[in-house]
Motif scaffolding. Structure first.
Motif, PDB file in Angstrom:
ATOM      1  N   MET A  74     -15.501   6.784   6.975  1.00 11.51           N
ATOM      2  CA  MET A  74     -14.391   6.281   6.558  1.00 11.51           C
ATOM      3  C   MET A  74     -13.441   7.834   6.451  1.00 11.51           C
ATOM      4  O   MET A  74     -13.915   8.736   4.923  1.00 11.51           O
ATOM      5  N   SER A  75     -12.080   7.708   7.013  1.00 13.43           N
ATOM      6  CA  SER A  75     -11.067   8.600   6.200  1.00 13.43           C
ATOM      7  C   SER A  75      -9.755   8.147   6.356  1.00 13.43           C
ATOM      8  O   SER A  75     -10.589   7.367   5.602  1.00 13.43           O
ATOM      9  N   ASN A  76      -9.629   8.982   4.768  1.00 11.31           N
ATOM     10  CA  ASN A  76      -8.346   9.164   4.156  1.00 11.31           C
ATOM     11  C   ASN A  76      -7.856  10.147   4.249  1.00 11.31           C
ATOM     12  O   ASN A  76      -6.689  10.705   3.176  1.00 11.31           O
ATOM     13  N   ALA A  77      -6.884   9.854   5.700  1.00 14.06           N
ATOM     14  CA  ALA A  77      -6.265  11.269   6.097  1.00 14.06           C
ATOM     15  C   ALA A  77      -4.995   9.932   5.741  1.00 14.06           C
ATOM     16  O   ALA A  77      -4.506   8.600   5.463  1.00 14.06           O
ATOM     17  N   VAL A  78      -3.823  10.786   5.583  1.00 11.06           N
ATOM     18  CA  VAL A  78      -2.402  10.294   5.243  1.00 11.06           C
ATOM     19  C   VAL A  78      -1.580   9.920   6.762  1.00 11.06           C
ATOM     20  O   VAL A  78      -1.355  10.544   7.292  1.00 11.06           O
ATOM     21  N   TRP A  79      -1.644   8.339   6.910  1.00 10.80           N
ATOM     22  CA  TRP A  79      -0.977   8.327   7.899  1.00 10.80           C
ATOM     23  C   TRP A  79       0.342   8.410   7.979  1.00 10.80           C
ATOM     24  O   TRP A  79       1.442   9.145   8.434  1.00 10.80           O
ATOM     25  N   ALA A  80       1.328   8.016   6.744  1.00 11.42           N
ATOM     26  CA  ALA A  80       2.393   7.730   6.687  1.00 11.42           C
ATOM     27  C   ALA A  80       2.824   8.248   4.652  1.00 11.42           C
ATOM     28  O   ALA A  80       1.862   7.414   3.817  1.00 11.42           O
ATOM     29  N   LYS A  81       4.106   8.496   4.890  1.00 11.73           N
ATOM     30  CA  LYS A  81       4.249   8.396   3.468  1.00 11.73           C
ATOM     31  C   LYS A  81       6.416   8.181   2.308  1.00 11.73           C
ATOM     32  O   LYS A  81       7.101   7.817   3.919  1.00 11.73           O
ATOM     33  N   SER A  82       6.186   7.407   2.169  1.00 12.28           N
ATOM     34  CA  SER A  82       7.344   7.432   1.175  1.00 12.28           C
ATOM     35  C   SER A  82       7.916   7.664   0.221  1.00 12.28           C
ATOM     36  O   SER A  82       7.028   7.351  -0.432  1.00 12.28           O
ATOM     37  N   ARG A  83       8.973   6.555  -0.627  1.00  9.57           N
ATOM     38  CA  ARG A  83       9.364   6.951  -1.661  1.00  9.57           C
ATOM     39  C   ARG A  83       8.566   6.645  -2.753  1.00  9.57           C
ATOM     40  O   ARG A  83       8.067   6.691  -3.633  1.00  9.57           O
ATOM     41  N   HIS A  84       8.111   5.690  -1.930  1.00  5.59           N
ATOM     42  CA  HIS A  84       7.261   4.023  -3.207  1.00  5.59           C
ATOM     43  C   HIS A  84       5.651   3.989  -2.473  1.00  5.59           C
ATOM     44  O   HIS A  84       5.062   3.277  -3.052  1.00  5.59           O
ATOM     45  N   PHE A  85       5.918   4.487  -1.329  1.00  4.05           N
ATOM     46  CA  PHE A  85       4.241   4.012  -0.348  1.00  4.05           C
ATOM     47  C   PHE A  85       3.352   5.247  -0.244  1.00  4.05           C
ATOM     48  O   PHE A  85       3.905   6.383   0.506  1.00  4.05           O
ATOM     49  N   LEU A  86       2.048   4.790   0.159  1.00  2.00           N
ATOM     50  CA  LEU A  86       1.723   6.318   0.779  1.00  2.00           C
ATOM     51  C   LEU A  86       0.635   5.689   1.749  1.00  2.00           C
ATOM     52  O   LEU A  86       0.207   3.742   1.035  1.00  2.00           O
ATOM     53  N   PHE A  87       0.526   5.313   3.062  1.00  2.00           N
ATOM     54  CA  PHE A  87       0.008   4.983   3.645  1.00  2.00           C
ATOM     55  C   PHE A  87      -0.861   5.897   4.659  1.00  2.00           C
ATOM     56  O   PHE A  87      -1.653   6.903   4.625  1.00  2.00           O
ATOM     57  N   TYR A  88      -2.533   5.219   4.075  1.00  2.00           N
ATOM     58  CA  TYR A  88      -3.850   5.990   4.660  1.00  2.00           C
ATOM     59  C   TYR A  88      -4.442   5.813   5.704  1.00  2.00           C
ATOM     60  O   TYR A  88      -4.608   4.760   5.844  1.00  2.00           O
ATOM     61  N   VAL A  89      -4.977   6.455   6.081  1.00  2.00           N
ATOM     62  CA  VAL A  89      -6.046   5.429   7.901  1.00  2.00           C
ATOM     63  C   VAL A  89      -7.672   5.606   7.012  1.00  2.00           C
ATOM     64  O   VAL A  89      -8.699   6.591   6.199  1.00  2.00           O
ATOM     65  N   CYS A  90      -7.886   4.297   7.150  1.00  4.21           N
ATOM     66  CA  CYS A  90      -9.275   3.669   6.830  1.00  4.21           C
ATOM     67  C   CYS A  90      -9.392   3.274   7.503  1.00  4.21           C
ATOM     68  O   CYS A  90      -9.503   1.644   8.736  1.00  4.21           O
ATOM     69  N   GLY A  91     -10.571   4.080   9.027  1.00  7.62           N
ATOM     70  CA  GLY A  91     -11.162   3.554   9.878  1.00  7.62           C
ATOM     71  C   GLY A  91      -9.982   3.023  11.120  1.00  7.62           C
ATOM     72  O   GLY A  91      -9.421   3.825  11.380  1.00  7.62           O
ATOM     73  N   GLU A  92     -10.162   2.020  11.490  1.00 10.65           N
ATOM     74  CA  GLU A  92      -9.079   1.306  12.297  1.00 10.65           C
ATOM     75  C   GLU A  92      -7.709   0.740  12.095  1.00 10.65           C
ATOM     76  O   GLU A  92      -6.935   0.785  12.221  1.00 10.65           O
ATOM     77  N   ASN A  93      -7.790   1.066  10.416  1.00 14.63           N
ATOM     78  CA  ASN A  93      -6.615  -0.179   9.567  1.00 14.63           C
ATOM     79  C   ASN A  93      -6.265   1.005   8.758  1.00 14.63           C
ATOM     80  O   ASN A  93      -6.452   1.916   9.207  1.00 14.63           O
ATOM     81  N   VAL A  94      -5.125   0.786   7.941  1.00 14.49           N
ATOM     82  CA  VAL A  94      -3.830   1.442   7.692  1.00 14.49           C
ATOM     83  C   VAL A  94      -4.181   0.591   6.418  1.00 14.49           C
ATOM     84  O   VAL A  94      -3.529  -0.630   6.579  1.00 14.49           O
ATOM     85  N   ARG A  95      -4.086   0.941   4.664  1.00 17.75           N
ATOM     86  CA  ARG A  95      -4.479   0.412   3.343  1.00 17.75           C
ATOM     87  C   ARG A  95      -2.752   1.620   2.895  1.00 17.75           C
ATOM     88  O   ARG A  95      -2.493   2.941   3.064  1.00 17.75           O
ATOM     89  N   ILE A  96      -2.328   0.641   2.464  1.00 14.17           N
ATOM     90  CA  ILE A  96      -0.933   1.170   2.205  1.00 14.17           C
ATOM     91  C   ILE A  96      -1.021   1.169   0.641  1.00 14.17           C
ATOM     92  O   ILE A  96      -1.509   0.183   0.183  1.00 14.17           O
ATOM     93  N   LEU A  97      -0.488   1.616  -0.298  1.00 13.80           N
ATOM     94  CA  LEU A  97      -0.778   1.974  -1.711  1.00 13.80           C
ATOM     95  C   LEU A  97       0.331   2.020  -2.347  1.00 13.80           C
ATOM     96  O   LEU A  97       0.981   2.696  -1.465  1.00 13.80           O
ATOM     97  N   LEU A  98       0.570   1.848  -3.565  1.00 12.99           N
ATOM     98  CA  LEU A  98       1.785   1.920  -4.071  1.00 12.99           C
ATOM     99  C   LEU A  98       1.991   3.894  -5.050  1.00 12.99           C
ATOM    100  O   LEU A  98       0.949   3.635  -5.297  1.00 12.99           O
ATOM    101  N   ARG A  99       2.599   4.372  -4.891  1.00 13.86           N
ATOM    102  CA  ARG A  99       2.671   5.692  -5.249  1.00 13.86           C
ATOM    103  C   ARG A  99       2.430   5.029  -6.790  1.00 13.86           C
ATOM    104  O   ARG A  99       1.646   6.490  -7.405  1.00 13.86           O
ATOM    105  N   ASP A 100       3.619   5.171  -7.216  1.00 23.02           N
ATOM    106  CA  ASP A 100       3.659   4.916  -8.677  1.00 23.02           C
ATOM    107  C   ASP A 100       3.192   3.596  -9.320  1.00 23.02           C
ATOM    108  O   ASP A 100       3.637   3.050  -9.714  1.00 23.02           O
TER     109      ASP A 100
END
Length: 168
Positions: A1-27
């Protein structure tokens, strides 16, 4: 399972998790202000992220975790992610209306009015609207309300003070 960054924004980090993208709150300190308006946040996340891919799940405890199966790559989603970020930022900073403040602090409307009048509950601004005549409602800063809700002894102290003065 890869945890590469897919995209970034002010409030969120988007990580690649297998076939899906996981979005986490930065703060994570901002999570409480989003939990207050949980239904609105979920609706905005579903609507905005639905244009990027299929929303698989949305969890808000102990952090915001959204899993999507993207239709397109991150480069194509820049504008959508930017709009999502702006909308979430607006939700996080919007002042609380009286009913929301009362439910957050566990206080009555009489206590809210009394504490607003004597300055213990600071107002952020008045909201005016027409309903036959102009009605004005106070709104309250979300950061102060969260600070008070995280320290219940403040409300208890105010009640004790009111009781000593015979106001309660």
């Amino acid at each position: 399972m890869s945890n590469a960054v897919w995209a970034k924004s002010r409030h969120f980090l988007f990580y690649v998790c297998g076939e899906n993208v996981r979005i986490l709150l930065r703060d994570l300190s901002k999570l409480d202000s989003l939990k207050i308006r949980r239904r609105e946040v979920v609706r905005v996340l579903r609507r905005r992220l639905g244009k990027i891919g299929e929303v698989l799940s949305i969890e808000m405890d102990p952090e915001i975790i959204v899993e999507i199966c993207p239709y397109v790559d991150a480069a194509c989603c820049h504008k959508l992610i930017e709009r999502l970020d702006d909308r979430i930022g607006e939700i996080m900073s919007r002042p609380l209306h009286p009913k929301l403040l009362q439910s957050l602090l566990g206080i009555s409307s009489q206590e809210r009015l009394r504490w607003t009048k004597d300055g213990r509950l600071p107002r952020s601004r008045n909201i005016n609207f027409r309903r036959g005549r102009v009605v004005s409602i106070a709104s309250y800063p979300i950061d102060v309300a969260l600070e008070i809700s995280n320290n219940p002894s403040v409300v208890e102290g105010w009640r004790r003070c009111d009781c000593e003065k015979g106001l309660f």
